[in-house]
Design an enzyme around this catalytic site. Structure first.
Site, PDB file in Angstrom:
ATOM      1  N   HIS A 204       0.837  -1.201   0.000  1.00 26.30           N
ATOM      2  CA  HIS A 204       0.000   0.000   0.000  1.00 26.30           C
ATOM      3  C   HIS A 204       0.876   1.257   0.000  1.00 26.30           C
ATOM      4  CE1 HIS A 204      -3.648   2.335   1.481  1.00 26.30           C
ATOM      5  NE2 HIS A 204      -2.652   3.186   1.669  1.00 26.30           N
ATOM      6  N   GLU A 205       1.840   1.301   0.909  1.00 26.47           N
ATOM      7  CA  GLU A 205       2.701   2.484   1.013  1.00 26.47           C
ATOM      8  C   GLU A 205       3.682   2.565  -0.154  1.00 26.47           C
ATOM      9  OE1 GLU A 205       1.624   4.639   2.911  1.00 26.47           O
ATOM     10  OE2 GLU A 205       0.404   3.387   4.219  1.00 26.47           O
TER      11      GLU A 205
ATOM     12  N   HIS B  17       2.071   4.227  -3.099  1.00 30.36           N
ATOM     13  CA  HIS B  17       2.055   5.695  -3.027  1.00 30.36           C
ATOM     14  C   HIS B  17       3.353   6.278  -3.590  1.00 30.36           C
ATOM     15  CE1 HIS B  17      -1.713   6.328  -0.978  1.00 30.36           C
ATOM     16  NE2 HIS B  17      -1.374   5.536   0.024  1.00 30.36           N
TER      17      HIS B  17
END
Length: 170
Positions: free
Chosen positions: A78-79, A82
């Site tokens: 998820h990170e 980004h």
């Protein structure tokens, strides 16, 4: 502050996941993305944050220790997504189409904006406040602002000023 010590095997599992997902992105874009720095400094109920310019990922050590593999499988990609979206597309909405595409098509992980981990151990205390229609819970920061006379808060439903209700944090 009590710092959670992350066992080396767990740190290695985080790095293994990061490197696997980073390799998928490198193959997909034919770009040699640098490996982001991993820090175990995230506090509160957030599982992690991506620091775009610094090219680093901050993970919540308490939630990592409590959830281990599910945390790694969900939060690390998820990170990383980004960071990759920022590198490839610039500033776009944080969980927008580009991020969703990066998660599902490139990193091959389902795109979920929020985690479902139990947060009782990392959740802040709250203070009860009353208005004309209900009971509200204010964070420590907001409560302290009220106590110092710096802020006042109003109910969104009835418009009344919130008044401190009891002495014990919840």
């Amino acid at each position: 502050m009590n710092k959670a010590r992350i066992p080396i095997a767990l740190q290695q599992a985080v790095m293994r996941c990061l490197r696997e997902k980073l390799q998928l992105a490198r193959q997909h874009f034919s770009v040699e993305f640098p490996e982001p720095k991993i820090l175990y400094q995230q506090r509160g109920t957030s599982a992690g944050t991506a620091w775009l310019q610094a090219w680093e990922i901050r993970l919540n050590p308490v939630l990592l220790m409590e959830n281990q593999q599910p945390f790694i499988d969900e939060v690390v990609p998820h990170e990383l997504a980004h960071l990759l979206v920022f590198r490839q597309f610039g500033r776009v909405p944080p969980h927008g189409n580009e991020w969703r595409w990066m998660m599902e098509s490139v990193l091959q992980v389902s795109a979920s904006r929020t985690h479902q981990f139990e947060i009782a151990s990392v959740q802040s205390k709250t203070y009860p406040y009353r208005c004309g229609c209900q009971l509200h819970q204010l964070t420590v920061r907001r409560h302290n602002r009220v106590m110092r006379g710096e802020s006042e808060y109003r109910c969104r439903q009835c418009g009344d000023k919130l008044k401190f209700f009891a002495g014990e944090p919840v």
